[in-house]
Every structure is written in C-alpha cells, then in structure tokens.
Design a protein around this motif. Structure first.
Motif: not given
Length: 228
Positions: A142-153, A188-200
């Motif tokens: 999550m942190a490596l992306a352009k924008w990162c969700w956190t519990p506080d926003g 403008e940001l898309g979303i990459l969803t990932l299951a557990e134990q799965t990587a792109i």
C-alpha cells in the motif's frame, strides 16, 4: 541503469502457501553468478508491534523456501523503525548491496510518514536503480503506491507505483468494502486489488495494468488480482 521490478503482495506473507511468491522473487532478483542472493528485510510497518518477531518469522520462511529450492541466500535486516534509525548510516548501509528488499505488512501509515528523505529510502531507491527487487506486502505494498489508505484517512504514498492505490486482503471480487474505504482517493487513481498470498510482478504503471496484452506483468500465487 536498470530499474528492478516490484512485487506488490496482497498479504498473508511468509505463511504456508506463500511459497510461489518467494520463489518468483528469488528468480527475478539480480544476484551475481556464483554469489548468494542478498535479501534484506525492512520491518518498518510493524514498528508499533514487534519488528523482531516479524523479522524472525519472515527470515525463517525465506530460509526454508531457499533451502527447498536450492537457492543460496544471505539474509540481513535493515532495522528501520523510526526516522532516527532510517537516517542511521549503519542501518542504511545494510540496504546498499541488496538484491531483494522485503517489506512485510503492518500499519499502512508508518512507511509514508517515516521513509521520505532519509538515508534508508535513498539506499532503497539506489538498490532498485541497480536492479534490486522491492517486495512490499499488505501495508508494505500500500505504501509503495501513489496514495495510501490509513484508518485515519488517505495520505500520499511513496509513489514507486504512480497512478494507483493498492487494496490488499481482498476476498470479495467486487472489492465493495475497499471501494467504500477508497472513495476519498484522488479521482485519477485506479485501484489494484490483491488477494492474500497473491502478488502482481513486473511493469506496474497504470497503462501496463490496464492493458490485457503486450505486457510482461504477471500474477503469482493462489488468489486473484484485479485492476479497477
């Protein structure tokens, strides 16, 4: 200079069943012929918990996979847990010759608020420019992306992957819960969803992710990845 590939991982890392992601990461890392693969673990995202336990767990898993595959690895830890340690030259030097940098999951806000403009981050970027693989799992991805969700926003991420947000631990193919959480992201940001134990793995820019053909990106692991 070559730019090393990224491995964005959906979480559940270093657990039984996650071997395919580790094997692929070993395979693409640029160790010199006849030399062990230098693997460095960065437990920063677990700084509020138990970084030592995380490091020990991930180290044991990677060692076991390497042994089973006949891969020679040299494990080290860059004990980055705050700004002071991220700027410690001795800690930063641990990353200098890395072939594979593994960033386990934890709290998603810690990396974007700690790493920028530090010696450790400069070494990570330098290692990648030399071809090293950066493997971020769950909060690490999550942190490596352009924008990162956190519990506080949401907050700006480290932007190794421009143009997207990473949503890990996705079990629902429609990613309904994550779409609700990410509603405040820049439009403008898309979303990459990932299951557990799965990587792109591979080219991870938005154009490559949004194109079905003509790219070398690949999904590794038992689950699914989706580009929204």
């Amino acid at each position: 200079m070559a730019t090393g590939p990224l491995v964005l991982h959906g979480g559940g890392e270093a657990m039984p069943g996650d071997e395919p992601v580790a094997i692929e990461s070993f395979r693409i890392a640029p160790a010199a012929a006849g030399e062990p693969l230098r693997v460095v673990i960065v437990p920063l995202a677990t700084a509020r918990g138990n970084p030592g336990r995380t490091t020990a767990h991930v180290s044991a898993f990677l060692s076991a996979v390497a042994r089973d595959q006949g891969t020679s690895i040299q494990l080290a830890t860059a004990q980055v847990v705050d700004r002071a340690s991220a700027n410690d030259p001795r800690v930063a030097r641990t990353l200098t010759d890395a072939d594979l940098i593994v960033i386990p999951g934890g709290d998603p806000d810690i990396m974007p608020t700690t790493l920028p403009r530090t010696a450790a981050w400069r070494e990570i970027l330098g290692a990648r420019q030399r071809g090293a693989v950066i493997w971020g799992a769950s909060a690490g991805a999550m942190a490596l992306a352009k924008w990162c969700w956190t519990p506080d926003g949401g907050m700006p991420g480290l932007s190794l992957v421009p143009g997207l947000v990473v949503a890990p631990h996705v079990t629902d193919p429609s990613a309904t819960a994550w779409l609700d959480r990410l509603g405040g992201r820049p439009a403008e940001l898309g979303i990459l969803t990932l299951a557990e134990q799965t990587a792109i793995v591979g080219p991870l820019d938005p154009v490559a992710l949004g194109t079905a053909k003509g790219t070398t990106r690949r999904c590794v692991g038992a689950g699914a990845a989706a580009w929204i």
